[in-house]
Motif scaffolding. Sequence first.
Motif, mmCIF file in Angstrom:
data_model
loop_
_atom_site.group_PDB
_atom_site.id
_atom_site.type_symbol
_atom_site.label_atom_id
_atom_site.label_comp_id
_atom_site.label_asym_id
_atom_site.label_seq_id
_atom_site.Cartn_x
_atom_site.Cartn_y
_atom_site.Cartn_z
ATOM 1 N N SER B 51 9.290 -8.418 7.328
ATOM 2 C CA SER B 51 10.104 -7.426 6.604
ATOM 3 C C SER B 51 9.305 -6.756 5.479
ATOM 4 C CB SER B 51 11.352 -8.091 6.040
ATOM 5 O OG SER B 51 10.974 -9.119 5.141
ATOM 6 N N SER B 52 8.258 -7.403 5.019
ATOM 7 C CA SER B 52 7.472 -6.817 3.919
ATOM 8 C C SER B 52 6.511 -5.740 4.409
ATOM 9 C CB SER B 52 6.663 -7.912 3.222
ATOM 10 O OG SER B 52 5.743 -8.491 4.133
ATOM 11 N N PHE B 53 6.354 -5.621 5.731
ATOM 12 C CA PHE B 53 5.337 -4.714 6.262
ATOM 13 C C PHE B 53 5.782 -3.248 6.190
ATOM 14 C CE2 PHE B 53 1.940 -6.915 9.018
ATOM 15 C CZ PHE B 53 1.761 -7.889 8.053
ATOM 16 N N PRO B 54 4.802 -2.338 6.180
ATOM 17 C CA PRO B 54 5.157 -0.913 6.204
ATOM 18 C C PRO B 54 5.808 -0.519 7.533
ATOM 19 C CG PRO B 54 2.823 -1.248 5.678
ATOM 20 C CD PRO B 54 3.363 -2.555 6.160
ATOM 21 N N ILE B 55 6.259 0.703 7.574
ATOM 22 C CA ILE B 55 6.837 1.242 8.812
ATOM 23 C C ILE B 55 5.687 1.437 9.816
ATOM 24 C CG2 ILE B 55 7.987 3.275 9.790
ATOM 25 C CD1 ILE B 55 9.091 3.666 6.784
ATOM 26 N N SER B 248 -4.295 -4.512 -1.670
ATOM 27 C CA SER B 248 -2.897 -4.611 -2.096
ATOM 28 C C SER B 248 -2.019 -5.189 -0.988
ATOM 29 C CB SER B 248 -2.396 -3.230 -2.518
ATOM 30 O OG SER B 248 -2.724 -2.287 -1.524
ATOM 31 N N ALA B 249 -0.924 -5.783 -1.418
ATOM 32 C CA ALA B 249 0.042 -6.365 -0.478
ATOM 33 C C ALA B 249 0.816 -5.240 0.212
ATOM 34 C CB ALA B 249 1.005 -7.264 -1.253
ATOM 35 N N THR B 253 -4.968 -4.631 2.044
ATOM 36 C CA THR B 253 -5.843 -3.459 1.937
ATOM 37 C C THR B 253 -4.949 -2.274 1.627
ATOM 38 O OG1 THR B 253 -7.307 -1.901 3.061
ATOM 39 C CG2 THR B 253 -5.723 -3.033 4.443
#
Lengths: 246, 369
Positions: B51-55, B248-249, B253
Motif C-alpha cells: 500500500s505504500s508503493f506509488p501508482i 527516499s521511501a 530511490t
Amino acid sequence: MKMKKYFFILMGMLLLTSCKDDTGDFTLNFKALYDGEPLVMLEALEYTNYDINILESDFYISDITLIKGDERVELAAIDFVDFSSNNFSIDRAEEGIDFNYLEVPVGTYDGLEFSIGVQPEENGMLPNAFESNNPLSNSGNYWSAWDSYIFAKLAGNYRGDDGNLSETWFFHTGTDPLLRTFTVDKEIIIDPSESSSVSISMEHKVLFQDGGDYFDIETNSINHDPTNLAPLEMIVNNYISSFTFD
Amino acid sequence: MKRITYIPIASILTISLFITSCSEPITTDSFSTSLTDIVYDPVEFTPNLPSSFPILEVPEDNPLTVDGIKLGQHLFFDPVLSADSTMSCASCHLPEASFTDQLAVSTGIDGIAGTRSSMSLVNIGFAYTGLFWDGSVQTLEEQALLPVEDPIELHNSWMNVVPKLGSSPLYQELFRKAFGIESTSEISKELAAKAIAQYERVLISGNSKYDKEERGEYFYSEEENEGFVMFFDEDPDILDAECFHCHSAPLLTDNSFRNNGLDAVSDLADFADLGRGGFNEISLDNGKFRVPTLRNIALTAPYMHDGRFQTLEEVLDHYSMGGHFSPNRDPEMVKLDLTEDQKQNLIAFLHTLTDTSYLSLEHIQNPFN
C-alpha cells in the motif's frame, strides 16, 4: 427533418464558438536572478566577503489563483519551479520557466496569488497518492521525519580552504507553518484574442538577507533541522521580498 | 506542365515506398502460419503492490495480462535472443541477485565488457524518469528492444530472432495468447518488447524486514533501528546520514540523477564517464547517474555504476568522507565522519531491505527450469 438537423449543427457551432470566446490563455513566467543578473547554476557569485555558487534552487507553488474581487479562479493546484534543471545556461536563465494555463475565463482580474510550498491538505498526503506527472509524486521532495514535503530547496557551495567552491551549503524548508503566500497586485486581462502573461523575477541574494546584513552561510551552512527553524523562517519570509513582477 | 508535376509526385512516391519498406515491422512473413485454433482469452493481471508503493502506471497500449507476462517471462530467460544462443536477459539480470549480475560491468556474448554495471530490475516499473544509469531510454517497451542488437550484449538482430520465434510452436502459442495475433506473420520485435516490458513491470519487491516493520509485523534490532533513524533523519539528536534525500521511501530511490562525488575533477568535461550529461549534452549533468534503489542492496555488490566498491563498508567510507570534489557534486554530499559503530548500524539497516520472496512467484521464476 433536414431543417432540424441543420438547426442542431448551427447550435453546436455557436456553442463551440461561444465557449472559445469565453476563455483565454495565461502564462506565468519565473526568472532567477542574483544581484540583478540572470542566475546560472554553478557560476561563482560574490556574496559577502566570500564567494558562493548555487547548484539547486527549486520550490513548489500551490493554489495558483487569479483574483477578481471576491471571485477566485484557480489556475493550478500545484506546480514546481525548478531553476536547478532549467538554469544551466545564460540563455535558459534569461528565458526563465513558463507555466501555461489554458482556457482561463476571460475578464479583468485584480491580481494573482500563489503560495510558496504545499497547501496543508496535500501536505498531509504522501507522494504515492499522486500520478507521476504531478510534481507531488516526487518522493525525493518528501520528508517523512517532518511529515511534510520539502517546500523549497536551496543549495550550493562556498569557497573552502582549498580555494575551490567546494564546501557545501543547503537549506530545505517545509511544514505547514512555513507556507507563505505571494500576491501579484496587478491588473491581469484575460482576452480570447491574445495570450496574457506575468513575469516574476526572483532575486536570490535577497533570500539570505538577515536584517540589514546577509546570513553567514559559512557558519550555518546546513539546515533542515526541525528544532532550529529560525534560519528557515528567515528564508521563507525572504522568498516574498525576493519576488518582483511585471 | 504536366511532366513538371508528375516528376515530383513520382519521386515522392518512390521515396515513400522506400521509407515504408524500411520501416515495416520485422515479421515472420515467409513462415506464416494461422494461429486462430489457439484460444485467445486475455485475463487482466493485477500486481500485488504494497500500500505504500506509488501508482504503477501501465501504458494504455500494453495492459498487463497473465499471458502477456508469461510470454515476457519466457523471452526474458530464453537465450534464443542472443546470436549464439548462449545468453538471455537473465544472464545479466539474475533473479537471485535482485536482477543484477553481481559484476562490476557486464560482458556480452563476444566477451566484450560494457562500461557500466547491470542495474537491479526490482520495482523498475516505477522508474518514470528514465531507464539505464543515464536515463537515456524512457520506457520499458523502448528499452527491451535494445540489448538484442547491442554488439556488447546479445549481438543479434531482430531480423534473426523474429523468424525463430515464429517457427517455435511454444512461442506461436505464447504470442497468440498474449496478443491475440491470428498468424505467425504478426509476430514482431515490438510485441516481443511489449511482453518483456510487461514481465519487468511486475518485478515487485516490497516484502523486506523494512516493509514488515512499516506494517508492524517486525521490530528492528537496536542496531537496525539506529541505522534506520540515521538513514531517514528521524531524530534530530542522532547524526543525520543524509541518505533519504536520494534514497527516499518507499522505493529507496527518488530516481533522480546526481553526482555523488565518485570522481575528483575540477572541470565538468573531465569525468571518465559523462553519465546523464553524455546523453542530454548538458554539461551541468556530466558525472550524474540515476540513483539506484537500495532494495536488496546486500545482494547486488559490487556498487556504483562502474562497480568500483566491493562492499557496503567501502560505500559507507565514501559517503562518510563526503565524496570527492567536483563542481557539480551533489550539495547533499556532506562530510559525515561516521564512527565504525554508526557504519555498522547503517549496514544493519541496509540488510533489512533484502527481500527475495518474489523468487517463489511462478510468474517471475525461470520457466525453463
